[in-house]
Scaffold this motif. Structure first.
Motif, PDB file in Angstrom:
ATOM      1  N   PHE A 236      20.552  10.325  56.904  1.00  0.00           N
ATOM      2  CA  PHE A 236      21.321   9.829  55.763  1.00  0.00           C
ATOM      3  C   PHE A 236      22.115   8.569  56.087  1.00  0.00           C
ATOM      4  N   LYS A 237      22.372   8.335  57.370  1.00  0.00           N
ATOM      5  CA  LYS A 237      23.093   7.128  57.754  1.00  0.00           C
ATOM      6  C   LYS A 237      22.177   5.905  57.759  1.00  0.00           C
ATOM      7  N   ASN A 238      20.948   6.078  58.241  1.00  0.00           N
ATOM      8  CA  ASN A 238      20.070   4.927  58.443  1.00  0.00           C
ATOM      9  C   ASN A 238      18.795   4.927  57.598  1.00  0.00           C
ATOM     10  N   PHE A 363       9.682   6.989  58.772  1.00  0.00           N
ATOM     11  CA  PHE A 363      10.775   7.413  59.647  1.00  0.00           C
ATOM     12  C   PHE A 363      10.461   7.099  61.108  1.00  0.00           C
ATOM     13  N   PRO A 364      11.475   6.727  61.913  1.00  0.00           N
ATOM     14  CA  PRO A 364      11.269   6.504  63.350  1.00  0.00           C
ATOM     15  C   PRO A 364      11.087   7.832  64.074  1.00  0.00           C
ATOM     16  N   LEU A 370      11.936  15.770  61.191  1.00  0.00           N
ATOM     17  CA  LEU A 370      12.983  16.249  60.289  1.00  0.00           C
ATOM     18  C   LEU A 370      12.927  15.510  58.958  1.00  0.00           C
ATOM     19  N   GLY A 371      12.770  14.197  58.993  1.00  0.00           N
ATOM     20  CA  GLY A 371      12.713  13.411  57.763  1.00  0.00           C
ATOM     21  C   GLY A 371      11.555  13.817  56.881  1.00  0.00           C
ATOM     22  N   VAL A 372      10.376  13.991  57.485  1.00  0.00           N
ATOM     23  CA  VAL A 372       9.187  14.396  56.731  1.00  0.00           C
ATOM     24  C   VAL A 372       9.322  15.832  56.239  1.00  0.00           C
ATOM     25  N   SER A 426       7.383   0.190  58.248  1.00  0.00           N
ATOM     26  CA  SER A 426       8.146  -0.263  59.408  1.00  0.00           C
ATOM     27  C   SER A 426       7.772   0.481  60.679  1.00  0.00           C
ATOM     28  N   TYR A 427       7.225   1.676  60.546  1.00  0.00           N
ATOM     29  CA  TYR A 427       6.975   2.518  61.709  1.00  0.00           C
ATOM     30  C   TYR A 427       5.507   2.853  61.850  1.00  0.00           C
ATOM     31  N   LEU A 428       5.087   3.244  63.034  1.00  0.00           N
ATOM     32  CA  LEU A 428       3.723   3.608  63.414  1.00  0.00           C
ATOM     33  C   LEU A 428       2.770   2.417  63.482  1.00  0.00           C
TER      34      LEU A 428
END
Length: 432
Positions: A236-238, A363-364, A370-372, A426-428
């Motif tokens: 939730f922060k990033n 998500f990184p 957790l995000g997924v 942005s990721y993968l």
């Protein structure tokens, strides 16, 4: 990604990655078989746990228990996502399949209402909550793991096997019921035959456990030791915008998926007036084609891009849902039903073939599982798990077409949220 930028994999590395995909997705198949067999077998055991003499009321109560299992998914998504991001993807997947195994075995031996009274449906509810925890963590961790081991440039194709095995679990569940229907009478199925699929699921979970123990870990030590690893604060922060976007399109995706898979069998029986055995055969054929579609639509996404596939899914789903459900309501032909359901499942394949990958790309690694898992579980709990309950409730009220409108609106929302997907994740470091 340009052709010249494609990574070079040795034959040995390709073999290892393909084997990892097979091992992870095979466990996924068993996990979802155990979870879905409840829905398909409930036609026969609903009266054993919720006796009322009214089939719609009995189905409604069984569907409510199915929905409650989904309400446990956010807790499971958080719990197993945290384990996967802080301890490891492998350990998370092993624990989840063990929990599902125990739940299936418990249902297989559970006494009915006639034996222990009201304790029977209460215990059934508790077991389904336990299984809801397990499957709540299964999706996010498996999606994360498969996205991390898939070959670059072919991630859509390889990641599609998550839903090949997820649908395969559904297919084997309904096929098991179909086979039992050929050998047992309705009275035998309602008396004791419905327990057999749960026994099969518990045994198969042992095989799944052995496969998952061979997996290698994908998360790097520096990522798992990150102070934000596996924490909601880190998300939730990033990554709040990514989390909300995943929630948005997963809500519609989950609702339409469960509408045309688990609920559709009951819809054909309870609304279209189709015999239960005929409906089971129709759904078996449709689910088999649906399973086969996943790699093809995954390959399509590798060519046209994940964002474009997701937008097509939302737009076509919003346009086609109402007319398909309306025609099915007044249809008694199994051939027309099969054709219409197959069209709907082809549209849904635009999402399901790449759904886990699209989420993982946002998500990184330190908060990916957790995000997924958590965002998917919340949307599933609210919209996916309640699909049967909402559909049956509207039917009970005499306004079944309201359910058609509800699904249509949610698909329009899924389209709008799909427009928020980045053109270049942005990721993968994917090709699209």
């Amino acid at each position: 990604m340009a052709a010249t930028d494609q990574p070079h994999y040795t034959a040995e590395e390709k073999r290892k990655r393909v084997f990892a995909i097979i091992s992870a997705s095979s466990g996924n198949l068993v996990e979802w078989f155990d979870f879905y067999v409840y829905s398909f077998a409930s036609i026969y055991f609903a009266s054993q746990f919720f006796p009322s003499g009214d089939s719609t009321a009995e189905f409604l109560k069984a569907a409510a228990v199915f929905a409650v299992g989904f309400l446990m998914r956010p807790i499971g998504g958080w719990m197993f996502g945290r384990i996967a991001d802080r301890v490891g993807r492998k350990k998370s997947m092993v624990i989840s399949v063990l929990m599902m195994c125990g739940g299936s075995l418990a249902i297989a031996v559970l006494p009915t209402y006639a034996t222990i009274g009201v304790a029977a449906p209460i215990l059934l509810l508790i077991i389904r909550m336990f299984q809801g925890l397990s499957v709540g963590g299964e999706y996010g961790t498996t999606a994360t793991y498969m996205s991390e081991v898939a070959l670059r440039g072919q991630r859509g194709f390889f990641s599609s096997f998550q839903y090949v095995t997820l649908i395969g679990g559904q297919l084997l569940a309904v096929l098991t019921v179909v086979v039992l229907e050929q050998f047992l009478s309705d009275a035998e199925l309602k008396s004791w035959g419905w327990r057999i699929p749960f026994v099969i699921g518990a045994i198969a979970a042992v095989v799944s456990l052995m496969l998952r123990r061979t997996l290698h870990e994908t998360i790097k030590p520096e990522d798992s030791k990150n102070k934000d690893a596996g924490t909601l604060a880190g998300i939730f922060k990033n990554h709040r915008a990514a989390f909300i976007t995943v929630l948005g399109y997963t809500a519609g995706g989950s609702l339409i998926f469960y509408t045309f898979t688990t609920y559709m069998q009951k819809y054909l029986v309870n609304t279209s007036g189709m015999p239960a055995k005929t409906a089971s055969v129709v759904m078996t054929g449709a689910l088999f084609l649906y399973m086969c579609m996943q790699p093809l639509f995954g390959m399509l996404a590798d060519r046209i891009g994940r964002r474009q596939s997701m937008m097509l899914f939302g737009a076509l789903g919003a346009l086609a849902t109402y007319p398909i459900l309306a025609i099915l309501r007044g249809n008694t032909s199994p051939y027309i039903a099969f054709a219409l359901i197959t069209v709907a499942l082809a549209i849904i394949s635009l999402y399901t073939s790449i759904g886990g990958l699209v989420k993982a790309e946002m998500f990184p690694p330190e908060v990916r599982a957790l995000g997924v898992g958590f965002s998917y579980a919340i949307a599933n709990a609210i919209f996916g798990g309640s699909a049967e309950f909402v559909g049956l409730t509207f039917k009970n009220l005499g306004h079944e077409n309201w359910f058609f409108l509800y699904v249509t609106v949610m698909m329009a929302i899924a389209f709008l949220f799909s427009m928020r997907l980045p053109k270049t994740p942005s990721y993968l470091h994917t090709d699209h």
